[in-house]
Design an enzyme around this catalytic site. Structure first.
Site, PDB file in Angstrom:
ATOM      1  N   GLU A  19       0.787  -0.681   0.177  1.00 31.34           N
ATOM      2  CA  GLU A  19      -0.190   0.223   0.036  1.00 31.34           C
ATOM      3  C   GLU A  19       0.760   1.377  -0.123  1.00 31.34           C
ATOM      4  OE1 GLU A  19      -1.231   3.076   1.536  1.00 31.34           O
ATOM      5  OE2 GLU A  19      -1.925   2.139   2.976  1.00 31.34           O
ATOM      6  N   CYS A  65      -3.033   7.755   4.684  1.00 27.18           N
ATOM      7  CA  CYS A  65      -2.571   7.380   3.668  1.00 27.18           C
ATOM      8  C   CYS A  65      -3.871   8.036   2.964  1.00 27.18           C
ATOM      9  CB  CYS A  65      -1.962   5.830   2.846  1.00 27.18           C
ATOM     10  SG  CYS A  65      -2.009   5.021   3.929  1.00 27.18           S
TER      11      CYS A  65
END
Lengths: 527, 527
Positions: free
Chosen positions: A265, A302
């Site tokens: 990720e 994120c």
């Protein structure tokens, strides 16, 4: 609780002989004791050998054993008590409330996967019974289940020292899938890692599981991380971090004699789309919520809203004024590490120096070392279109507002974006038709689409997708948050004409595990 | 039916301007008319642009529309009638009965995916309803569905000119998943490809779908195949063929700015394990069944039994004698192409020349050109252990029997094997305990485990896995046969707090598609 600085290899606790690392106080940069010994390649080999030896036994543990193991880990993390929070505060600079929340999330995640294991649907059991009378050829008996891929390497993340590190989502979902786990601790929070690692190590003992089910390694350089990805006994990896780091792991993984999946990720700027009616009716309110999301956790998420598209005009001017005012009143916040703070300030400086980018606001000056000041920039559609650098993620509380002339141009700019974890639409009912036009483009490049919210705050549930097309993740077919994450670590195996005595329980004729199974293609709930 | 030699690009039918290819009679090597024009890079670009333009519309077609499309393709293939069989016989050298069977399989596969589309479980719909009263924070409304990855490139296979080519399993599962498909025809059967391609093209028109839903390209070299994998609008690929070919595609796919998954089904030697009691009680019967499987279709199956392990002794001697006698009586068979026949004979020669390998039998001499003679070899465990070349797939009717001293050594040799599509155990009840010891090692490296059968004959069902760890396939988390194959071409998208008006039907509150959905983690059947 006394920290040893030791590697946890199976049931051993040994000081690594390959250099040392120290945590540093996020706020001062001063080293925190003790030293943690870096793993040697021999340590790595031992951990991999134990994981491999554990795999066949661990993956065949029954649902109750495996679920209780996950619950035991959760309880042992709770039992560490405030020592965990205090060490983690020192190492990460994150405030107590945030870390208490993150601990709750981590523990909740483990318990959710315990439920997933007991539920058993993740096994995806399928039965196509034999049809001995079928013409021209009899049909064989076919049964399918999913099994774990094998030992999984997990790389701890800097920004979630609990929820995406030693016992985080990657570890929980891999263990739930029946895969032993070897964690490479993030060097920013080794003490937190040891505390949590010991909780897992003790849970392995308490649940009488094979010792190789879990190991924790510290890495004084890059050899251990790279060695993990390259080891033939490692069959998948989970990673949360930078694009450069994720891509390096991906490249190592595909260059192996046997390539393996890396679930990395990596980076996302999480576009926010302000639609005309919402902007007009609620612009200032949205601006306040936007800045709250932007500066949350010093922007070190994120899913931080790093990009805003809106049609130019007086309503957008008002939005920018309100957002700028809010940013200007934002206190500087200690960032996770001095290095992250330096990288953030450099990136902000670069953005501010870009052609046709104006700085709408900076947050308040730091009151202590290693604090990051939030930043808000504004640019035009033309400048954004011509400058790929403006699509790069800045890890921290920085966002760029792009004035677009029309919604058609907004759509065109969306189509120029890379893959994203989230996208957010701010709409009133009168905007629905315009929003509908954007949805296909957003679906093609986003893992999660939100309305009238922001991507920060990632609910751990069953319908969550925290993942998205490359480069937001290495593999857009997956999520790293939520119960669907278990599927990253599974593969199907089919059994043809096996006698009952050799079938795994999940596929036995009388369904002893009480699974929902797909019989001849139709889903049948266990009664 | 007149063949045009044309590319099918959307609704166009145009002769490609980049060189030509001809089919050849498998039995004589003589060219068959007409010429097929190779696609230019402009043709490729047009097909990709049309596929991309079609994607958003096609992926949102309702279950009935998409299912009827698949059924229409199936019916139109049936409607081609004997022209298809005759052309395919000439191009492939395969006999009529096999090709009629393969047509049935192809049509059945399309109809099975129509059922899968109507069933809707592949969408994996999940709903975590909002909890506005939750403390400390209200819970958002989260809904998840799976959507198609995007346009898919399918590479036709030489050995299944119908079931793994233009309208084969890759195409059927990608279309079912909502992905437009561009097929690169295999140069060995361009006429068969055109006939089937026209059936799909016509089905697109009849079902009023966007023209870019399907295109068919011929490639006079490698530019089109490579160009397809590299095109940014292609989001996944399906391939069945050699290890070299599959690995080349994998390397192109990971080198893209946006890497994509390649589902390449590559090579497998499909170990057969003969256990002592079965060998003693039924050795000759098993030998007969083994040779029948070995020589089926001239051995040109991915699941061909290319390796046999058995404990040395008089029972194995008897098995080898019986198998050798059967092989010696096997007529030579026309292979798919002269090139495949040459490669087969070269590989057989290399195997026979290996140290400590003896040739137990060769089949009857060819009675016509381009026929392959089956081959049976025997070696020792030591020779096998030390020689990786003996693990390489020989595409054709060749198998190697390895005399092992003990079952422990058999297990050790299993652990030395690469990933496999299938493995087969021949066991009587008294062998169960020994078989159970081998199962974990087989599960770790095999997609399908059979008892008292052989891997040839791959049932198209719901519990089938035709896939396995690398290098049997590029991605061991997948299958290319059976309904589970649809999952290769899907990714999850999560919707947070979307108003009902913007939700896709699969996730609307009143469940208008009547889907089974996972509500708060629990599977609920539609009522």
């Amino acid at each position: 609780m006394q920290l040893s600085g030791n590697l946890l290899i199976g049931r051993q606790s040994v000081f690594g002989g390959n250099g040392t690392i120290h945590a540093v106080h996020a706020s001062t940069g001063a080293a925190i004791e003790p030293a943690f010994g870096g793993a040697t390649l021999d340590d790595l080999d031992r951990a991999c050998a134990l994981a491999w030896a554990a795999f066949d036994t661990y993956r065949e543990t029954g649902p109750d054993v495996r679920a209780r193991f996950l619950e035991t880990i959760a309880q042992k993390i709770v039992d560490i008590g405030d020592d965990l929070i205090e060490r983690c505060m020192a190492e990460s600079g994150l405030p107590r409330t945030r870390l208490e929340g993150e601990r709750g999330r981590t523990v909740g995640q483990l318990r959710m996967f315990a439920d997933v294991v007991r539920d058993g649907d993740y096994i995806g059991a399928r039965v196509d019974p034999a049809q001995p009378e079928r013409k021209p050829l009899p049909r064989v008996d076919l049964r399918l289940r999913h099994i774990g891929l094998g030992p999984v390497a997990v790389f701890g993340a800097s920004n979630f020292p609990l929820a995406f590190s030693v016992a985080g989502g990657d570890t929980a979902s891999a263990l739930a899938a029946g895969c032993p786990v070897i964690v490479k601790a993030h060097s920013a929070h080794p003490g937190t890692s040891e505390l949590v690692g010991r909780a897992i190590q003790q849970a392995v003992v308490d649940c009488a599981l094979p010792e190789g089910t879990f190991s924790l390694l510290f890495d004084s350089g890059r050899d251990v991380g790279q060695g993990l990805i390259k080891d033939h006994r490692i069959k998948a990896a989970g990673f949360t971090g930078s694009r450069g780091g994720g891509m390096a792991l991906m490249q190592l993984a595909v260059a192996r004699p046997e390539p393996i999946p890396v679930y990395a990720e990596m980076s996302s700027i999480n576009p926010v789309l302000l639609f005309p009616h919402a902007l007009k009716n609620r612009g200032e309110t949205i601006a306040g919520a936007f800045v709250s999301s932007l500066v949350l956790g010093a922007g070190q998420f994120c899913t931080n809203p790093g990009l805003v598209f809106a049609v130019d005009g007086p309503e957008l001017d008002a939005f920018i004024r309100a957002a700028a005012a809010a940013v200007e009143n934002t206190a500087a916040q200690t960032m996770l590490t001095p290095g992250i703070r330096r990288a953030y300030e450099n990136a902000v400086e670069r953005t501010g120096a870009q052609e046709a980018v104006t700085t709408a606001a900076r947050g308040l000056d730091p009151t202590a070392g290693h604090q990051g000041r939030s930043a808000l920039f504004v640019t035009s559609a033309e400048a954004f279109r011509g400058n790929p650098a403006l699509q790069e993620e800045t890890f921290g509380a920085s966002s760029l507002i792009v004035r677009v002339p029309t919604l058609d141009v907004m759509l065109e700019l969306i189509e120029s974006l890379e893959g994203q974890l989230t996208s957010a639409l701010h709409i009133d009912e009168a905007d629905y038709a315009d929003a509908r036009r954007m949805l296909p483009a957003l679906e093609r490049r986003t893992g999660r689409i939100l309305v009238n919210g922001f991507g920060t705050g990632v609910e751990v549930g069953h319908a969550m997708v925290h993942g998205g097309p490359y480069p937001s993740t290495a593999d857009g077919r997956s999520t790293s948050v939520g119960s669907l994450a278990i599927h990253r670590f599974l593969r199907p195996v089919s059994y043809q004409d096996l006698p009952e005595a050799l079938l795994p329980d999940a596929l036995k004729r009388d369904n002893p595990l009480g699974l929902n199974r797909r019989i001849d293609g139709k889903l049948r709930l266990a009664t």
